[in-house]
Write a protein that holds these residues in place. Structure first.
Motif, PDB file in Angstrom:
ATOM      1  N   GLU A   1       0.842  -1.204   0.000  1.00  0.00           N
ATOM      2  CA  GLU A   1       0.000   0.000   0.000  1.00  0.00           C
ATOM      3  C   GLU A   1       0.870   1.244   0.000  1.00  0.00           C
ATOM      4  O   GLU A   1       1.963   1.237   0.564  1.00  0.00           O
ATOM      5  CB  GLU A   1      -0.903  -0.014   1.246  1.00  0.00           C
ATOM      6  CG  GLU A   1      -2.183   0.799   1.087  1.00  0.00           C
ATOM      7  CD  GLU A   1      -2.961   0.434  -0.167  1.00  0.00           C
ATOM      8  OE1 GLU A   1      -3.595  -0.615  -0.177  1.00  0.00           O
ATOM      9  OE2 GLU A   1      -2.917   1.202  -1.158  1.00  0.00           O
ATOM     10  N   VAL A   2       0.373   2.287  -0.605  1.00  0.00           N
ATOM     11  CA  VAL A   2       1.072   3.574  -0.592  1.00  0.00           C
ATOM     12  C   VAL A   2       0.056   4.676  -0.319  1.00  0.00           C
ATOM     13  O   VAL A   2      -1.031   4.680  -0.892  1.00  0.00           O
ATOM     14  CB  VAL A   2       1.771   3.859  -1.950  1.00  0.00           C
ATOM     15  CG1 VAL A   2       2.437   5.233  -1.935  1.00  0.00           C
ATOM     16  CG2 VAL A   2       2.790   2.788  -2.290  1.00  0.00           C
ATOM     17  N   ARG A   3       0.416   5.563   0.590  1.00  0.00           N
ATOM     18  CA  ARG A   3      -0.372   6.785   0.753  1.00  0.00           C
ATOM     19  C   ARG A   3       0.545   7.983   0.553  1.00  0.00           C
ATOM     20  O   ARG A   3       1.653   8.006   1.086  1.00  0.00           O
ATOM     21  CB  ARG A   3      -0.979   6.863   2.169  1.00  0.00           C
ATOM     22  CG  ARG A   3      -2.073   5.851   2.415  1.00  0.00           C
ATOM     23  CD  ARG A   3      -2.857   6.173   3.690  1.00  0.00           C
ATOM     24  NE  ARG A   3      -2.068   5.969   4.896  1.00  0.00           N
ATOM     25  CZ  ARG A   3      -2.471   6.340   6.112  1.00  0.00           C
ATOM     26  NH1 ARG A   3      -3.631   6.950   6.273  1.00  0.00           N
ATOM     27  NH2 ARG A   3      -1.711   6.092   7.162  1.00  0.00           N
ATOM     28  N   VAL A   4       0.081   8.949  -0.181  1.00  0.00           N
ATOM     29  CA  VAL A   4       0.856  10.165  -0.388  1.00  0.00           C
ATOM     30  C   VAL A   4       0.131  11.315   0.284  1.00  0.00           C
ATOM     31  O   VAL A   4      -1.071  11.521   0.066  1.00  0.00           O
ATOM     32  CB  VAL A   4       1.043  10.465  -1.889  1.00  0.00           C
ATOM     33  CG1 VAL A   4       1.796  11.781  -2.081  1.00  0.00           C
ATOM     34  CG2 VAL A   4       1.789   9.323  -2.574  1.00  0.00           C
ATOM     35  N   GLY A   5       0.841  12.003   1.122  1.00  0.00           N
ATOM     36  CA  GLY A   5       0.246  13.129   1.829  1.00  0.00           C
ATOM     37  C   GLY A   5       1.203  14.301   1.879  1.00  0.00           C
ATOM     38  O   GLY A   5       2.126  14.403   1.080  1.00  0.00           O
ATOM     39  N   LYS A   6       0.963  15.161   2.844  1.00  0.00           N
ATOM     40  CA  LYS A   6       1.756  16.376   2.952  1.00  0.00           C
ATOM     41  C   LYS A   6       2.522  16.392   4.259  1.00  0.00           C
ATOM     42  O   LYS A   6       2.074  15.845   5.261  1.00  0.00           O
ATOM     43  CB  LYS A   6       0.831  17.598   2.948  1.00  0.00           C
ATOM     44  CG  LYS A   6       0.710  18.241   1.590  1.00  0.00           C
ATOM     45  CD  LYS A   6       0.079  19.608   1.669  1.00  0.00           C
ATOM     46  CE  LYS A   6      -1.256  19.606   2.356  1.00  0.00           C
ATOM     47  NZ  LYS A   6      -2.021  20.841   2.083  1.00  0.00           N
ATOM     48  N   VAL A   7       3.679  17.013   4.243  1.00  0.00           N
ATOM     49  CA  VAL A   7       4.358  17.303   5.491  1.00  0.00           C
ATOM     50  C   VAL A   7       4.562  18.820   5.576  1.00  0.00           C
ATOM     51  O   VAL A   7       4.973  19.455   4.602  1.00  0.00           O
ATOM     52  CB  VAL A   7       5.695  16.533   5.616  1.00  0.00           C
ATOM     53  CG1 VAL A   7       6.566  16.757   4.402  1.00  0.00           C
ATOM     54  CG2 VAL A   7       6.450  16.928   6.869  1.00  0.00           C
TER      55      VAL A   7
ATOM     56  N   VAL B   1       4.795  13.600   2.073  1.00  0.00           N
ATOM     57  CA  VAL B   1       5.123  12.383   2.808  1.00  0.00           C
ATOM     58  C   VAL B   1       4.558  11.207   2.026  1.00  0.00           C
ATOM     59  O   VAL B   1       3.420  11.245   1.558  1.00  0.00           O
ATOM     60  CB  VAL B   1       4.589  12.421   4.263  1.00  0.00           C
ATOM     61  CG1 VAL B   1       3.126  12.776   4.301  1.00  0.00           C
ATOM     62  CG2 VAL B   1       4.820  11.092   4.969  1.00  0.00           C
ATOM     63  N   VAL B   2       5.405  10.215   1.827  1.00  0.00           N
ATOM     64  CA  VAL B   2       4.979   9.003   1.134  1.00  0.00           C
ATOM     65  C   VAL B   2       5.083   7.852   2.126  1.00  0.00           C
ATOM     66  O   VAL B   2       6.178   7.501   2.577  1.00  0.00           O
ATOM     67  CB  VAL B   2       5.852   8.720  -0.108  1.00  0.00           C
ATOM     68  CG1 VAL B   2       5.338   7.486  -0.846  1.00  0.00           C
ATOM     69  CG2 VAL B   2       5.872   9.924  -1.044  1.00  0.00           C
ATOM     70  N   GLU B   3       3.941   7.307   2.496  1.00  0.00           N
ATOM     71  CA  GLU B   3       3.930   6.158   3.402  1.00  0.00           C
ATOM     72  C   GLU B   3       3.857   4.882   2.569  1.00  0.00           C
ATOM     73  O   GLU B   3       2.938   4.708   1.762  1.00  0.00           O
ATOM     74  CB  GLU B   3       2.724   6.238   4.337  1.00  0.00           C
ATOM     75  CG  GLU B   3       2.702   5.118   5.375  1.00  0.00           C
ATOM     76  CD  GLU B   3       1.374   5.050   6.101  1.00  0.00           C
ATOM     77  OE1 GLU B   3       1.338   5.387   7.285  1.00  0.00           O
ATOM     78  OE2 GLU B   3       0.367   4.660   5.463  1.00  0.00           O
ATOM     79  N   LEU B   4       4.829   4.018   2.784  1.00  0.00           N
ATOM     80  CA  LEU B   4       4.923   2.780   2.009  1.00  0.00           C
ATOM     81  C   LEU B   4       4.745   1.584   2.925  1.00  0.00           C
ATOM     82  O   LEU B   4       5.343   1.526   3.998  1.00  0.00           O
ATOM     83  CB  LEU B   4       6.308   2.674   1.346  1.00  0.00           C
ATOM     84  CG  LEU B   4       6.724   3.782   0.374  1.00  0.00           C
ATOM     85  CD1 LEU B   4       8.239   3.819   0.257  1.00  0.00           C
ATOM     86  CD2 LEU B   4       6.085   3.580  -0.977  1.00  0.00           C
ATOM     87  N   GLU B   5       3.928   0.653   2.487  1.00  0.00           N
ATOM     88  CA  GLU B   5       3.831  -0.624   3.199  1.00  0.00           C
ATOM     89  C   GLU B   5       4.504  -1.652   2.304  1.00  0.00           C
ATOM     90  O   GLU B   5       3.959  -2.039   1.249  1.00  0.00           O
ATOM     91  CB  GLU B   5       2.357  -0.965   3.432  1.00  0.00           C
ATOM     92  CG  GLU B   5       2.114  -1.687   4.737  1.00  0.00           C
ATOM     93  CD  GLU B   5       0.630  -1.882   4.995  1.00  0.00           C
ATOM     94  OE1 GLU B   5      -0.157  -0.952   4.737  1.00  0.00           O
ATOM     95  OE2 GLU B   5       0.266  -2.998   5.428  1.00  0.00           O
ATOM     96  N   VAL B   6       5.701  -2.062   2.715  1.00  0.00           N
ATOM     97  CA  VAL B   6       6.518  -2.937   1.868  1.00  0.00           C
ATOM     98  C   VAL B   6       7.020  -4.128   2.667  1.00  0.00           C
ATOM     99  O   VAL B   6       6.906  -4.170   3.890  1.00  0.00           O
ATOM    100  CB  VAL B   6       7.748  -2.162   1.307  1.00  0.00           C
ATOM    101  CG1 VAL B   6       7.311  -1.100   0.313  1.00  0.00           C
ATOM    102  CG2 VAL B   6       8.559  -1.544   2.436  1.00  0.00           C
ATOM    103  N   GLU B   7       7.590  -5.082   1.941  1.00  0.00           N
ATOM    104  CA  GLU B   7       8.137  -6.257   2.615  1.00  0.00           C
ATOM    105  C   GLU B   7       9.383  -5.893   3.416  1.00  0.00           C
ATOM    106  O   GLU B   7      10.177  -5.043   3.006  1.00  0.00           O
ATOM    107  CB  GLU B   7       8.508  -7.326   1.581  1.00  0.00           C
ATOM    108  CG  GLU B   7       7.347  -8.239   1.262  1.00  0.00           C
ATOM    109  CD  GLU B   7       7.692  -9.240   0.175  1.00  0.00           C
ATOM    110  OE1 GLU B   7       8.889  -9.411  -0.142  1.00  0.00           O
ATOM    111  OE2 GLU B   7       6.756  -9.846  -0.359  1.00  0.00           O
TER     112      GLU B   7
END
Lengths: 70, 70
Positions: free
Chosen positions: A34-40, B40-46
Protein backbone atom coordinates in the motif's frame (compact mmCIF):
# COMPACT_ATOMS: atom_id res chain seq x y z
CA UNK A 1 11.37 24.78 17.93
CA UNK A 2 10.90 22.75 14.78
CA UNK A 3 7.90 20.47 14.40
CA UNK A 4 6.55 18.48 11.54
CA UNK A 5 2.89 17.89 10.88
CA UNK A 6 2.40 14.77 8.76
CA UNK A 7 -0.91 14.76 6.97
CA UNK A 8 -2.13 11.65 5.20
CA UNK A 9 -5.37 10.77 3.45
CA UNK A 10 -7.47 8.52 5.66
CA UNK A 11 -7.08 4.83 4.93
CA UNK A 12 -9.63 3.49 2.49
CA UNK A 13 -10.10 6.76 0.69
CA UNK A 14 -9.57 6.68 -3.02
CA UNK A 15 -6.16 8.24 -3.28
CA UNK A 16 -5.04 8.45 -6.88
CA UNK A 17 -1.48 9.63 -6.27
CA UNK A 18 -0.74 6.83 -3.81
CA UNK A 19 -2.25 4.29 -6.13
CA UNK A 20 -0.18 5.58 -9.02
CA UNK A 21 3.04 5.34 -6.99
CA UNK A 22 2.10 1.83 -5.87
CA UNK A 23 1.46 0.62 -9.41
CA UNK A 24 4.64 2.19 -10.70
CA UNK A 25 6.72 0.54 -7.97
CA UNK A 26 5.05 -2.81 -8.61
CA UNK A 27 5.83 -2.45 -12.31
CA UNK A 28 9.43 -1.89 -11.28
CA UNK A 29 9.43 -5.15 -9.36
CA UNK A 30 8.96 -3.96 -5.80
CA UNK A 31 6.56 -5.79 -3.52
CA UNK A 32 4.42 -2.93 -2.27
CA UNK A 33 1.23 -3.55 -0.37
CA UNK A 34 0.00 0.00 0.00
CA UNK A 35 1.07 3.57 -0.59
CA UNK A 36 -0.37 6.79 0.75
CA UNK A 37 0.86 10.16 -0.39
CA UNK A 38 0.25 13.13 1.83
CA UNK A 39 1.76 16.38 2.95
CA UNK A 40 4.36 17.30 5.49
CA UNK A 41 4.39 20.80 6.94
CA UNK A 42 7.54 21.71 8.83
CA UNK A 43 7.02 24.65 11.15
CA UNK A 44 9.64 26.65 12.98
CA UNK A 45 7.73 28.25 15.82
CA UNK A 46 8.27 29.58 19.31
CA UNK A 47 8.52 27.13 22.18
CA UNK A 48 5.07 26.45 23.55
CA UNK A 49 3.17 27.18 20.35
CA UNK A 50 -0.01 25.13 20.13
CA UNK A 51 0.87 23.21 16.99
CA UNK A 52 -2.12 20.92 17.42
CA UNK A 53 -4.43 23.94 17.19
CA UNK A 54 -2.61 25.17 14.08
CA UNK A 55 -2.89 21.74 12.48
CA UNK A 56 -6.55 21.27 13.27
CA UNK A 57 -7.63 24.77 12.37
CA UNK A 58 -5.52 25.48 9.30
CA UNK A 59 -3.73 22.46 7.92
CA UNK A 60 -5.85 19.34 8.20
CA UNK A 61 -9.24 18.46 6.77
CA UNK A 62 -10.51 15.94 9.33
CA UNK A 63 -13.14 14.58 6.94
CA UNK A 64 -10.57 13.06 4.64
CA UNK A 65 -7.22 13.42 6.39
CA UNK A 66 -5.47 12.26 9.52
CA UNK A 67 -2.32 13.73 11.00
CA UNK A 68 0.50 13.23 13.44
CA UNK A 69 2.84 15.79 14.98
CA UNK A 70 6.52 14.97 15.32
CA UNK B 1 6.73 -3.00 7.32
CA UNK B 2 5.52 0.57 7.17
CA UNK B 3 7.92 3.38 6.41
CA UNK B 4 7.48 7.04 5.73
CA UNK B 5 9.59 9.04 3.34
CA UNK B 6 9.45 12.74 4.24
CA UNK B 7 10.38 14.94 1.32
CA UNK B 8 10.96 18.65 1.83
CA UNK B 9 12.16 21.40 -0.47
CA UNK B 10 15.77 22.28 0.30
CA UNK B 11 16.21 25.20 2.64
CA UNK B 12 16.62 28.50 0.87
CA UNK B 13 14.63 27.49 -2.17
CA UNK B 14 11.77 29.70 -3.08
CA UNK B 15 8.85 27.70 -1.78
CA UNK B 16 5.58 29.49 -2.44
CA UNK B 17 3.30 27.12 -0.53
CA UNK B 18 5.40 27.29 2.63
CA UNK B 19 5.61 31.03 2.38
CA UNK B 20 1.85 31.29 1.96
CA UNK B 21 1.24 29.15 5.04
CA UNK B 22 3.75 31.21 7.02
CA UNK B 23 2.13 34.50 6.07
CA UNK B 24 -1.34 33.18 6.81
CA UNK B 25 -0.29 31.96 10.26
CA UNK B 26 1.43 35.26 11.01
CA UNK B 27 -1.73 37.10 10.00
CA UNK B 28 -3.54 34.89 12.50
CA UNK B 29 -1.17 35.98 15.23
CA UNK B 30 1.19 33.04 15.44
CA UNK B 31 4.90 33.64 15.74
CA UNK B 32 6.24 31.53 12.91
CA UNK B 33 9.82 31.80 11.79
CA UNK B 34 9.74 29.46 8.82
CA UNK B 35 7.48 26.97 7.08
CA UNK B 36 8.32 24.32 4.53
CA UNK B 37 5.65 22.28 2.83
CA UNK B 38 6.62 18.96 1.32
CA UNK B 39 5.36 15.48 0.71
CA UNK B 40 5.12 12.38 2.81
CA UNK B 41 4.98 9.00 1.13
CA UNK B 42 3.93 6.16 3.40
CA UNK B 43 4.92 2.78 2.01
CA UNK B 44 3.83 -0.62 3.20
CA UNK B 45 6.52 -2.94 1.87
CA UNK B 46 8.14 -6.26 2.61
CA UNK B 47 10.75 -6.43 5.37
CA UNK B 48 14.15 -5.68 3.91
CA UNK B 49 12.94 -3.58 1.01
CA UNK B 50 15.52 -0.97 0.05
CA UNK B 51 13.41 2.09 0.76
CA UNK B 52 16.38 4.38 0.30
CA UNK B 53 16.74 3.14 -3.29
CA UNK B 54 13.03 3.67 -3.91
CA UNK B 55 13.21 7.18 -2.51
CA UNK B 56 16.29 8.19 -4.45
CA UNK B 57 15.26 6.62 -7.73
CA UNK B 58 11.54 7.40 -7.82
CA UNK B 59 10.39 9.83 -5.16
CA UNK B 60 12.98 12.52 -4.54
CA UNK B 61 14.48 15.14 -6.83
CA UNK B 62 17.88 15.70 -5.20
CA UNK B 63 18.39 18.99 -6.99
CA UNK B 64 15.64 20.70 -5.09
CA UNK B 65 14.53 18.28 -2.38
CA UNK B 66 15.93 16.55 0.68
CA UNK B 67 14.41 13.57 2.44
CA UNK B 68 14.41 11.47 5.56
CA UNK B 69 13.13 7.95 6.08
CA UNK B 70 11.22 7.11 9.26
Amino acid sequence: MKVKVLILPKKGLLEPEGRAVREMLRDEGFSVREVRVGKVVELEVEEGTDVRAIAEKYLVNPLVEEYVIE
